[in-house]
Design a protein around this motif. Structure first.
Motif, PDB file in Angstrom:
ATOM      1  N   ILE A 122       0.835  -1.206   0.000  1.00  0.00           N
ATOM      2  CA  ILE A 122       0.000   0.000   0.000  1.00  0.00           C
ATOM      3  C   ILE A 122       0.866   1.251   0.000  1.00  0.00           C
ATOM      4  N   ALA A 123       1.938   1.231   0.792  1.00  0.00           N
ATOM      5  CA  ALA A 123       2.827   2.386   0.876  1.00  0.00           C
ATOM      6  C   ALA A 123       3.486   2.677  -0.469  1.00  0.00           C
ATOM      7  N   VAL A 124       3.904   1.626  -1.182  1.00  0.00           N
ATOM      8  CA  VAL A 124       4.532   1.816  -2.494  1.00  0.00           C
ATOM      9  C   VAL A 124       3.554   2.453  -3.473  1.00  0.00           C
ATOM     10  N   VAL A 125       2.313   1.947  -3.482  1.00  0.00           N
ATOM     11  CA  VAL A 125       1.293   2.484  -4.388  1.00  0.00           C
ATOM     12  C   VAL A 125       1.046   3.963  -4.109  1.00  0.00           C
ATOM     13  N   LEU A 126       0.917   4.315  -2.822  1.00  0.00           N
ATOM     14  CA  LEU A 126       0.666   5.708  -2.452  1.00  0.00           C
ATOM     15  C   LEU A 126       1.842   6.614  -2.823  1.00  0.00           C
ATOM     16  N   MET A 127       3.044   6.100  -2.636  1.00  0.00           N
ATOM     17  CA  MET A 127       4.217   6.913  -2.933  1.00  0.00           C
ATOM     18  C   MET A 127       4.389   7.165  -4.431  1.00  0.00           C
ATOM     19  N   LEU A 128       3.814   6.307  -5.258  1.00  0.00           N
ATOM     20  CA  LEU A 128       3.934   6.469  -6.709  1.00  0.00           C
ATOM     21  C   LEU A 128       2.901   7.439  -7.276  1.00  0.00           C
ATOM     22  N   ILE A 129       1.922   7.827  -6.438  1.00  0.00           N
ATOM     23  CA  ILE A 129       0.924   8.802  -6.869  1.00  0.00           C
ATOM     24  C   ILE A 129       1.567  10.187  -6.900  1.00  0.00           C
ATOM     25  N   PRO A 130       1.538  10.878  -8.025  1.00  0.00           N
ATOM     26  CA  PRO A 130       2.173  12.198  -8.116  1.00  0.00           C
ATOM     27  C   PRO A 130       1.594  13.180  -7.093  1.00  0.00           C
ATOM     28  N   SER A 131       2.465  13.937  -6.457  1.00  0.00           N
ATOM     29  CA  SER A 131       2.031  14.936  -5.483  1.00  0.00           C
ATOM     30  C   SER A 131       2.143  16.331  -6.093  1.00  0.00           C
ATOM     31  N   ARG A 132       1.077  17.098  -5.985  1.00  0.00           N
ATOM     32  CA  ARG A 132       1.072  18.451  -6.544  1.00  0.00           C
ATOM     33  C   ARG A 132       1.295  19.520  -5.478  1.00  0.00           C
ATOM     34  N   VAL A 133       1.679  19.094  -4.278  1.00  0.00           N
ATOM     35  CA  VAL A 133       1.905  20.045  -3.197  1.00  0.00           C
ATOM     36  C   VAL A 133       3.213  20.792  -3.432  1.00  0.00           C
ATOM     37  N   ALA A 143      -2.821  23.853   5.803  1.00  0.00           N
ATOM     38  CA  ALA A 143      -4.122  23.458   6.333  1.00  0.00           C
ATOM     39  C   ALA A 143      -4.337  21.993   5.989  1.00  0.00           C
ATOM     40  N   PHE A 144      -4.958  21.232   6.887  1.00  0.00           N
ATOM     41  CA  PHE A 144      -5.187  19.817   6.638  1.00  0.00           C
ATOM     42  C   PHE A 144      -6.517  19.390   7.241  1.00  0.00           C
ATOM     43  N   ASN A 145      -7.080  18.301   6.716  1.00  0.00           N
ATOM     44  CA  ASN A 145      -8.355  17.769   7.194  1.00  0.00           C
ATOM     45  C   ASN A 145      -8.125  17.030   8.498  1.00  0.00           C
ATOM     46  N   LYS A 146      -8.566  17.590   9.608  1.00  0.00           N
ATOM     47  CA  LYS A 146      -8.276  17.024  10.929  1.00  0.00           C
ATOM     48  C   LYS A 146      -8.937  15.666  11.171  1.00  0.00           C
ATOM     49  N   PRO A 147     -10.238  15.474  10.819  1.00  0.00           N
ATOM     50  CA  PRO A 147     -10.845  14.144  11.023  1.00  0.00           C
ATOM     51  C   PRO A 147     -10.133  13.048  10.232  1.00  0.00           C
ATOM     52  N   MET A 175       0.348  11.483   4.371  1.00  0.00           N
ATOM     53  CA  MET A 175       0.551  12.912   4.614  1.00  0.00           C
ATOM     54  C   MET A 175       0.836  13.658   3.316  1.00  0.00           C
ATOM     55  N   LEU A 176       1.583  13.017   2.410  1.00  0.00           N
ATOM     56  CA  LEU A 176       1.945  13.663   1.157  1.00  0.00           C
ATOM     57  C   LEU A 176       0.791  13.711   0.162  1.00  0.00           C
ATOM     58  N   THR A 177       0.084  12.591   0.000  1.00  0.00           N
ATOM     59  CA  THR A 177      -0.900  12.475  -1.081  1.00  0.00           C
ATOM     60  C   THR A 177      -2.334  12.738  -0.657  1.00  0.00           C
ATOM     61  N   VAL A 178      -2.675  12.435   0.600  1.00  0.00           N
ATOM     62  CA  VAL A 178      -4.050  12.626   1.063  1.00  0.00           C
ATOM     63  C   VAL A 178      -4.210  13.967   1.780  1.00  0.00           C
ATOM     64  N   LEU A 179      -3.317  14.251   2.713  1.00  0.00           N
ATOM     65  CA  LEU A 179      -3.401  15.493   3.482  1.00  0.00           C
ATOM     66  C   LEU A 179      -2.703  16.663   2.788  1.00  0.00           C
ATOM     67  N   LYS A 180      -1.922  16.376   1.743  1.00  0.00           N
ATOM     68  CA  LYS A 180      -1.239  17.403   0.952  1.00  0.00           C
ATOM     69  C   LYS A 180      -0.274  18.240   1.789  1.00  0.00           C
ATOM     70  N   ILE A 181       0.527  17.569   2.608  1.00  0.00           N
ATOM     71  CA  ILE A 181       1.527  18.255   3.426  1.00  0.00           C
ATOM     72  C   ILE A 181       2.840  18.309   2.640  1.00  0.00           C
ATOM     73  N   PRO A 182       3.526  19.461   2.607  1.00  0.00           N
ATOM     74  CA  PRO A 182       4.811  19.572   1.899  1.00  0.00           C
ATOM     75  C   PRO A 182       5.827  18.535   2.382  1.00  0.00           C
ATOM     76  N   ALA A 183       6.725  18.134   1.510  1.00  0.00           N
ATOM     77  CA  ALA A 183       7.635  17.022   1.786  1.00  0.00           C
ATOM     78  C   ALA A 183       8.540  17.268   2.994  1.00  0.00           C
ATOM     79  N   ARG A 184       9.135  18.455   3.074  1.00  0.00           N
ATOM     80  CA  ARG A 184      10.044  18.733   4.195  1.00  0.00           C
ATOM     81  C   ARG A 184       9.298  18.712   5.527  1.00  0.00           C
ATOM     82  N   VAL A 185       8.098  19.271   5.547  1.00  0.00           N
ATOM     83  CA  VAL A 185       7.278  19.274   6.760  1.00  0.00           C
ATOM     84  C   VAL A 185       6.865  17.845   7.096  1.00  0.00           C
TER      85      VAL A 185
END
Length: 262
Positions: A122-133, A143-147, A175-185
């Motif tokens: 699952i982690a590999v699949v998620l990491m291969l999804i392009p991030s636009r953050v 800002a992130f979805n708290k629930p 955090m990267l693909t669902v919550l859209k948090i920047p990579a360094r953070v």
């Protein structure tokens, strides 16, 4: 023979924790298969999945602690920990890891391996999804979805508590693909969240049954050396390569574990 075993355990702890500091992970994603296959492959000591999970949990605890300390010392843009994110996800992952760590005593060895292998895929699949953050987003603008953050952290904590992981290898993609948090953070904050998770996981493993003390001690010693070195190296490597490196490591360990199951 004991000296060779202990030195091998120390080396395994060093390798796992170096990548912990480098990529913001607890190290169990690497150390779990290493501890499961390497000692027995060298004819030293075969560990059960439950014992490997317990050793990994302690390694994650000390490696993530050392990594957090190293990141705090660096300061500036290389160590951007989002306190609100850590509060929400940390409290939920702590509860989940307590449940998973304690509940692992009732699971068979093959079930634990299957859980690990599934998480890795699952982690590999998620990491291969392009991030636009955007990578240069400032901490105060995030800002992130708290629930969603809370629910994801609890689920990750539960399953990672079973296999003795801090959960960063699945938490980082979320955090990267669902919550859209920047990579360094993400890298800096996930290390703090993993440390909180490891607290619950360690408590759960202690209550779940006997732990191989001396092998655990030497794995931890290696971790304390490797984590600071990895965190120093992370500031000199492009974020894009950190992400690709994490994908390769997770994919390699997933293939190894599933090959042993099938």
């Amino acid at each position: 023979m004991d000296i060779l075993l202990f030195m091998s355990m120390m080396l395994l702890g060093f390798v796992g924790s170096f990548f912990s500091g480098l990529l913001g992970i607890g190290g169990a994603i690497i150390n779990y298969p290493l501890l499961l296959f390497a000692p027995s492959g060298l004819g030293l000591a075969p560990f059960t999945a439950q014992e490997v999970a317990a050793i990994s949990m302690f390694q994650v605890f000390f490696a993530s602690l050392a990594g957090v300390v190293a990141f705090r010392k660096k300061g500036g843009q290389t160590a951007v920990v989002h306190k609100e994110l850590v509060l929400y996800m940390g409290s939920c992952i702590l509860l989940g890891s307590l449940v998973g760590g304690f509940g692992s005593r009732y699971l068979q060895e093959e079930v634990i391996n299957i859980i690990y292998g599934t998480l890795a895929v699952i982690a590999v699949v998620l990491m291969l999804i392009p991030s636009r953050v955007k990578q240069d987003t400032m901490q105060g603008e995030i800002a992130f979805n708290k629930p969603i953050a809370a629910a994801a952290a609890f689920m990750v904590g539960t399953v990672s508590g079973v296999v003795g992981a801090g959960g960063a290898f699945i938490l980082i993609p979320i955090m990267l693909t669902v919550l859209k948090i920047p990579a360094r953070v993400t890298i800096a904050s996930s290390l703090a969240i993993v440390f909180i998770s490891a607290i619950g996981g360690v408590i759960g493993k202690i209550t779940a049954g006997p732990i191989p003390v001396w092998p655990t001690v030497f794995v931890v010693l290696g971790s304390l050396i490797g984590a600071p070195l990895g965190s120093r190296a992370s500031s000199k490597i492009n974020v894009r390569y950190l992400r690709y490196g994490l994908v390769v490591l997770i994919a390699a360990t997933a293939v190894k574990v599933w090959a042993s199951i099938l």
